[in-house]
Scaffold this active site. Structure first.
Site, mmCIF file in Angstrom:
data_model
loop_
_atom_site.group_PDB
_atom_site.id
_atom_site.type_symbol
_atom_site.label_atom_id
_atom_site.label_comp_id
_atom_site.label_asym_id
_atom_site.label_seq_id
_atom_site.Cartn_x
_atom_site.Cartn_y
_atom_site.Cartn_z
ATOM 1 N N GLN A 52 52.978 -6.832 -14.027
ATOM 2 C CA GLN A 52 53.034 -6.634 -15.373
ATOM 3 C C GLN A 52 51.829 -6.201 -15.735
ATOM 4 O O GLN A 52 50.518 -6.996 -15.540
ATOM 5 C CB GLN A 52 53.509 -7.716 -16.079
ATOM 6 N N HIS B 299 58.385 -16.143 -20.553
ATOM 7 C CA HIS B 299 57.436 -16.953 -19.742
ATOM 8 C C HIS B 299 57.819 -18.476 -19.658
ATOM 9 O O HIS B 299 57.080 -19.430 -19.825
ATOM 10 C CB HIS B 299 56.109 -16.767 -20.478
ATOM 11 N N ASP C 133 52.224 -2.678 -21.887
ATOM 12 C CA ASP C 133 52.887 -4.142 -21.716
ATOM 13 C C ASP C 133 54.134 -3.909 -20.920
ATOM 14 O O ASP C 133 55.278 -4.013 -21.232
ATOM 15 C CB ASP C 133 53.346 -4.994 -22.890
ATOM 16 N N ASN D 40 57.624 -13.477 -17.615
ATOM 17 C CA ASN D 40 58.152 -12.414 -18.233
ATOM 18 C C ASN D 40 59.502 -12.668 -19.042
ATOM 19 O O ASN D 40 59.911 -13.590 -18.981
ATOM 20 C CB ASN D 40 58.410 -11.050 -17.169
ATOM 21 N N ARG D 41 60.420 -11.735 -19.227
ATOM 22 C CA ARG D 41 61.507 -11.721 -20.036
ATOM 23 C C ARG D 41 62.944 -11.892 -19.249
ATOM 24 O O ARG D 41 63.064 -10.988 -18.257
ATOM 25 C CB ARG D 41 61.566 -10.676 -21.102
ATOM 26 N N GLU E 125 49.574 -9.238 -13.913
ATOM 27 C CA GLU E 125 50.565 -10.422 -13.510
ATOM 28 C C GLU E 125 51.355 -9.964 -12.395
ATOM 29 O O GLU E 125 52.222 -9.448 -12.737
ATOM 30 C CB GLU E 125 51.172 -10.783 -14.824
ATOM 31 N N HIS F 47 48.623 -15.925 -15.744
ATOM 32 C CA HIS F 47 48.466 -15.002 -16.788
ATOM 33 C C HIS F 47 46.997 -14.946 -17.278
ATOM 34 O O HIS F 47 46.580 -15.071 -18.521
ATOM 35 C CB HIS F 47 49.401 -15.621 -17.964
ATOM 36 N N CYS F 48 46.039 -14.706 -16.397
ATOM 37 C CA CYS F 48 44.594 -14.539 -16.664
ATOM 38 C C CYS F 48 44.557 -13.294 -17.271
ATOM 39 O O CYS F 48 45.065 -12.142 -17.290
ATOM 40 C CB CYS F 48 43.733 -14.617 -15.439
ATOM 41 N N TYR F 49 43.510 -13.165 -18.575
ATOM 42 C CA TYR F 49 43.161 -12.136 -19.148
ATOM 43 C C TYR F 49 41.638 -11.780 -18.500
ATOM 44 O O TYR F 49 40.936 -12.383 -18.929
ATOM 45 C CB TYR F 49 43.089 -12.325 -20.477
#
Length: 340
Positions: free
Chosen positions: A275, A97, A240, A71-72, A303, A167-169
């Protein structure tokens, strides 16, 4: 099974009639995850690329372990024990990330590989992307029955911060051209969410989900969530955002169901936050493992982590790791069939 590919070594665990998982050395990345749906069809339910160069050219982090901090972090600014550190920025002036050369772009070392488990390690030196301390990270994937168990660990030789995640989609209808997650049902048992500015940085404290599109407790269709009128959805092009699943310790933090394939995914984790990202910036410019353009909303990233910008927000859960301690996180993906 192990074989050499354009991404280096691909490591397969699981079984051809159960859960089968392919992990890459690059990024400790989940490239492929095959399960049998409630409709009896076996399909890959995650997004991945076919070549190493595609991963390096992409900014979508498909399937990777991201870090040193997922994340940020606002403006790449970190103060730890009174010492200021400047981290690399790579997202609208902020650190995302792990920075411009995060863990997703590194070749991890395989330290164990057998029929049901693979473990990889990565050393991040002192000063890497601006972070203090030499960090030793470990990622483990194990297949047990119809589940994948993900264990992330780290140690350090100097105070630092850590927030690793997968970070799997997920795309429960499979890697098929033109499919999306819009008709998936998404349930997240969270009563609080984190408003952010247009760059994804928290604007203040967590707020109740009541009366907002971020109330996912009832398991709405993703399509219906995104159709809501809300300035936060407009700024991010969809969801997001960080939400705070109820409870502590290992618990269910999300559940996804595809009515089309009658497949259910339950995500369990011990992390304080989650997330939720609906693939808003996937734009068809990259291709999936099967060779199809990865279009907007083609996958759903869930996430588990600590909230964004936690190092700069003392009220949020901490992420400081000190010498002699072991940081750890557990994520579990449980798959099951949905009755017709």
């Amino acid at each position: 099974m192990t074989d050499d590919t354009a991404q280096g070594t691909r490591l397969r665990v699981g079984s051809a009639d159960g859960v089968e998982l392919d992990v890459l050395e690059q990024g400790a990345t989940v490239q492929r995850l095959v399960v049998t749906g409630g409709d009896g069809v076996r399909r890959n339910v995650v997004l991945g690329h076919a070549t190493e160069q595609e991963y390096l050219d992409s900014t979508d982090y498909l399937g990777a372990v991201v870090g040193r901090y997922a994340n940020r972090i606002a403006e790449g600014h970190l103060v730890l024990d009174g010492v200021e550190h400047r981290l690399g920025v790579n997202d609208r002036g902020h650190h995302l990330h792990g920075g411009p050369d995060g863990f997703d772009r590194r070749r991890w070392e395989v330290v164990r590989h057998d029929a049901d488990r693979v473990e990889l390690t990565l050393v991040s030196p002192d000063g890497d992307q601006g972070y203090p301390g030499r960090l030793q990270a470990r990622a483990s994937y194990a297949v047990e029955g119809s589940s994948v168990l993900v264990d992330l660990r780290a140690t350090t030789d100097a105070p630092t911060i850590v927030n690793l995640t997968s970070h799997c989609y997920f795309a429960l209808d499979g890697d098929v051209a033109g499919t999306s997650v819009l008709d998936h049902l998404l349930r997240v048992p969270a009563e609080q969410w984190t408003p952010v500015d247009a760059a994804g940085i928290p604007t203040g404290e967590e707020e109740p989900v009541d009366g907002t599109p971020f109330d996912l407790r009832g398991g709405p269709r993703v399509r219906d969530v995104l159709a809501a009128t809300h300035p936060q959805l407009a700024d991010a092009g969809g969801v997001d955002h960080d939400v705070v699943p109820a409870g502590t310790g290992m618990r269910t933090v999300a559940e996804v169901v595809s009515p089309a394939t009658r497949t259910r995914l339950e995500v369990r984790s011990d992390r304080p936050a989650l997330q939720v990202y609906t693939g808003n910036f996937l734009d068809g410019s990259t291709r999936s493992l099967a060779g199809h353009p990865i279009e907007r909303h083609a996958g759903l990233a869930l996430e588990p982590q600590v909230p964004p910008d936690s190092p700069n927000r003392p009220a949020l859960p901490g992420c400081v790791l000190r010498p002699g301690e072991t940081w750890s996180a557990r994520i579990e993906w449980h798959f099951s069939a949905v009755d017709a």
